[in-house]
Each structure stands twice: as C-alpha cells, then as structure tokens.
Design a protein around this motif. Structure first.
Motif, PDB file in Angstrom:
ATOM      1  N   GLY A  56       0.800  -1.216   0.000  1.00 38.78           N
ATOM      2  CA  GLY A  56       0.000   0.000   0.000  1.00 38.78           C
ATOM      3  C   GLY A  56       0.834   1.268   0.000  1.00 38.78           C
ATOM      4  N   HIS A  57       0.185   2.388  -0.306  1.00 40.30           N
ATOM      5  CA  HIS A  57       0.817   3.701  -0.216  1.00 40.30           C
ATOM      6  C   HIS A  57       0.878   4.170   1.234  1.00 40.30           C
ATOM      7  CE1 HIS A  57       0.880   3.913  -4.421  1.00 40.30           C
ATOM      8  NE2 HIS A  57      -0.175   4.660  -4.667  1.00 40.30           N
ATOM      9  N   VAL A  58       1.884   4.984   1.551  1.00 46.04           N
ATOM     10  CA  VAL A  58       1.980   5.648   2.847  1.00 46.04           C
ATOM     11  C   VAL A  58       2.223   7.130   2.601  1.00 46.04           C
ATOM     12  CG1 VAL A  58       3.258   5.820   5.014  1.00 46.04           C
ATOM     13  CG2 VAL A  58       2.864   3.571   3.991  1.00 46.04           C
ATOM     14  N   TRP A  59       1.470   7.964   3.306  1.00 43.56           N
ATOM     15  CA  TRP A  59       1.599   9.409   3.149  1.00 43.56           C
ATOM     16  C   TRP A  59       1.368  10.067   4.509  1.00 43.56           C
ATOM     17  CZ3 TRP A  59      -2.500   6.818   0.544  1.00 43.56           C
ATOM     18  CH2 TRP A  59      -3.722   6.867   1.210  1.00 43.56           C
ATOM     19  N   VAL A  60       1.375  11.385   4.546  1.00 48.74           N
ATOM     20  CA  VAL A  60       1.093  12.125   5.774  1.00 48.74           C
ATOM     21  C   VAL A  60      -0.293  12.751   5.668  1.00 48.74           C
ATOM     22  CG1 VAL A  60       1.784  14.050   7.252  1.00 48.74           C
ATOM     23  CG2 VAL A  60       3.536  12.590   6.205  1.00 48.74           C
ATOM     24  N   GLY A  92      -0.528   8.298   7.400  1.00 50.81           N
ATOM     25  CA  GLY A  92      -1.728   7.586   6.990  1.00 50.81           C
ATOM     26  C   GLY A  92      -1.466   6.557   5.909  1.00 50.81           C
ATOM     27  N   GLY A  93      -2.538   6.214   5.202  1.00 50.25           N
ATOM     28  CA  GLY A  93      -2.429   5.167   4.185  1.00 50.25           C
ATOM     29  C   GLY A  93      -2.291   3.809   4.848  1.00 50.25           C
ATOM     30  N   SER A  94      -1.459   2.961   4.285  1.00 49.31           N
ATOM     31  CA  SER A  94      -1.298   1.600   4.783  1.00 49.31           C
ATOM     32  C   SER A  94      -0.412   1.512   6.026  1.00 49.31           C
ATOM     33  CB  SER A  94      -0.714   0.711   3.675  1.00 49.31           C
ATOM     34  OG  SER A  94      -1.629   0.602   2.610  1.00 49.31           O
ATOM     35  N   TYR A  95       0.103   2.646   6.462  1.00 48.34           N
ATOM     36  CA  TYR A  95       0.943   2.639   7.675  1.00 48.34           C
ATOM     37  C   TYR A  95       0.197   2.052   8.860  1.00 48.34           C
ATOM     38  CZ  TYR A  95       2.773   4.556  12.022  1.00 48.34           C
ATOM     39  OH  TYR A  95       3.198   4.707  13.320  1.00 48.34           O
TER      40      TYR A  95
END
Length: 360
Positions: A28-32, A58-61
């Motif tokens: 998945g993507h991970v972003w703030v 956020g995202g998959s984090y």
C-alpha cells in the motif's frame, strides 16, 4: 488458567515452529495526513479557521503498525521519497519497527493529504500525490513472500502508476491460492469504483482474501454486476444482519474467494469458498473517533493469519482490536492496542461463545 484462544495459539506456534517469524508485507501507499477541524467549509474565495490541526502518518501505515503490535514482522514495499513528508514517514516506520523494503526516490517527496472535518464529522480530502504514486511494473519486484507470509494490498495503490506493479505481482501470484504458500489480503477501500476493468479482473482471478466494509462490499458487488434485493442495502435497524449475510453470500459466491465484510460494532460476516456465511460478533464501544478502525482491523487480521489462525478466528481477534483501537483513539485516530490487550478481550468473547471454531 489458559483460555481456548491461548491454547490454540500454542498449538499454532507448535505447528509452525516460529509463527511470529512470518511477515506481513504491505504493497500500500503511505503518506502524511494533516487533519484539520473546521466549523464549516468556506465558499469559494472564503476563509475558515481550524481550531485543531494534527499531522499523522496515513495510508497503509496503520495496517502495518497494527501487524507490528500483534508481534508480527511488518514490512513496507511501497516507494518513499526524500523531503520533509518522507522524513515523517520514515520516522514513523522506524519507531514501530516496520522495515522498508521498497524503492527510494531521491528526486521527489512523499505525498500528503489535507483532511478537513466539520462539526458534523463529515470529512473532505485534498490529496497531493508524491513518490508513493510514481511506481511502475517493477515497483514490487522486491516482494518475495515466503511460506506463511501475508501480503497486504490496499485500494490506494490501484488508481495510479503504481497499480502496474500490483498487477505484475498478481500475475506472479497466480490464480490458485493453494499453490502460493502465502496469503494475500486485499482491502479495496472506497476507491474501488475508480479501478479499471482489466486490473479488477486480474485481482478477482487471483482469488485473494477480500476484507471490505459494507460500503466497499456494495461497490464491489456493483462492479461485478451482482443483482441484490433492496433489503440488502438497508441501514442498521430492521433486517440489517440478514442483509449483511445475504450480501456476503452473494459476493462470496461470485468472487470464489474468502470474504470478510465488516460492520463496525456489529462485527463482521465471513465466508470461505463453498462454506456458509458466519457472523462474528463485534464489541460495541462509544464512537469518539473521527477515522474508521478499518486499518487496525485489517492489520490485525493479516497478523493473525501470519500466526497460523483460521480466517474466522483471525476476524474474531481483529474485531477485538478494532474496538480497543476506537476506545483508545488519539486526536480522532484509532490506535491499535497491544497483542496482550487484544487477546484478553477476544478471550472473553471466546469464553462466552461455545461455538467458536477450532483452529484449522
């Protein structure tokens, strides 16, 4: 006294010499996320003040964080950029013991999203995509799952250039889950309606374990042309449980793959190919959060599968984790509990339910 969940966990660990040595690998993507509370959304050219602003990863984090808190090795196979947002992402991964096995971009930063929440908790998103969305067909060549591992795929990777890498991975995975040696858990998210037909067909043919909330399940059913009665679209109230069971049954039969349909405090409905739909009870909790507990649920589900649990038992434990995550939310973001606290709540559920299935 050892609970039945504890007994089955011991059996699982005996069967898999080192069950916790298996990994959850996220594509998945991970972003703030920059979360801002506002009284209302201004008109074009207007002005609004946020009385609370909070930056979180956020995202998959959150999925990987939950898996790590369940005592399972978690790895991020997506792309991370270079810059202030990427620095926040890398620190969050390091702080939670999550390995980054994916590519690094030196020429661009990771992305971020503004999440505006009004007084009625309606959320509006404004996204700026970064390195995480700039993949290609080779993005996930680094992913080589070992027997017993679980690969997590989120819908946020299915709409941009990185989707080509997901498609290539699914082709490598093949269409027979029995020959893989590892599991694939696909959480389509609410973006499923934007996924192109070719990629959706490849995802369905790979027969992963699908984990959806009710809205995502209905969107997937629409994409697959599944006819449903109006009762299946009911809200909580009369006939809700029946409509959920019928939705799970109809969608599961078409997918020919394991399916989990989540419904918050009502728990989840589970179906395996050829089997009957089973309702796994949830744990009601006061809703003080502004974000859903879908990520803690999915991450815990992946971790429990990596530990050797059956799908139904993994969902039971994930339901407990999601409930505790909402109870312990911080700044509106559900926080996945510890493994011990999750098992303790799931144990109580198991002790009250003599029909809990044995580990498979």
């Amino acid at each position: 006294m050892i609970s039945r969940i504890g007994e089955r966990l011991a059996q699982a660990q005996d069967h898999h010499a080192d069950a916790a040595g298996h990994s959850v690998i996220s594509l998945g993507h991970v972003w703030v996320d920059i979360m801002m509370d506002v009284d209302g959304f201004p008109k074009t050219g207007g002005f609004a003040v946020s009385d609370h602003t909070n930056a979180t990863v956020g995202g998959s984090y959150r999925v990987m964080q939950a898996a790590a808190r369940m005592g399972v090795h978690a790895a991020h196979a997506g792309i991370i950029g270079t810059g202030p947002w990427a620095t926040i992402v890398r620190k969050a991964l390091d702080d939670n013991g999550i390995a980054h096995i994916g590519q690094d971009r030196l020429d661009t930063d990771s992305g971020f999203r503004l999440v505006l929440s009004d007084e009625e908790h309606r959320k509006t998103y404004i996204a700026t995509y970064g390195a995480e969305a700039q993949g290609d067909g080779t993005t996930f060549d680094c992913v080589e799952p070992q027997p017993g591992d679980v690969v997590h795929i989120s819908g946020n990777t299915l709409m941009d250039h990185t989707a080509a890498g997901v498609d290539e991975f699914m082709h490598r995975a093949g269409s027979d889950p029995a020959t893989r040696g590892y599991a694939i858990v696909l959480n389509p998210t609410n973006t499923l309606s934007l996924v192109n037909d070719h990629l959706l067909e490849d995802l369905v043919l790979a027969r992963p374990i699908w984990s959806c909330n009710r809205q995502e399940a209905n969107t997937l059913a629409d994409r697959l042309g599944i006819l449903r009665d109006d009762d299946m679209l009911m809200t909580v109230g009369g006939g809700f449980d029946r409509s959920m069971a019928e939705l799970c049954q109809a969608l599961g039969e078409t997918l020919r793959a394991p399916l989990v349909v989540r419904a918050g405090s009502r728990g989840a409905w589970v179906r395996t190919p050829g089997g009957e739909v089973a309702h796994v009870e949830g744990h009601p909790v006061k809703a003080t959060h502004t974000r859903s507990a879908g990520a803690p649920h999915t991450g815990t589900l992946c971790a429990m599968l990596a530990r050797g649990w059956s799908l139904t038992d993994a969902v039971r434990i994930a339901n407990a984790a999601a409930s505790l995550a909402i109870r312990d939310s911080v700044n509106g973001v559900p926080v996945c509990p510890s493994y011990e606290d999750t098992i303790a709540l799931a144990d109580g559920d198991a002790d009250a339910d003599e029909s809990i299935p044995e580990r498979k």
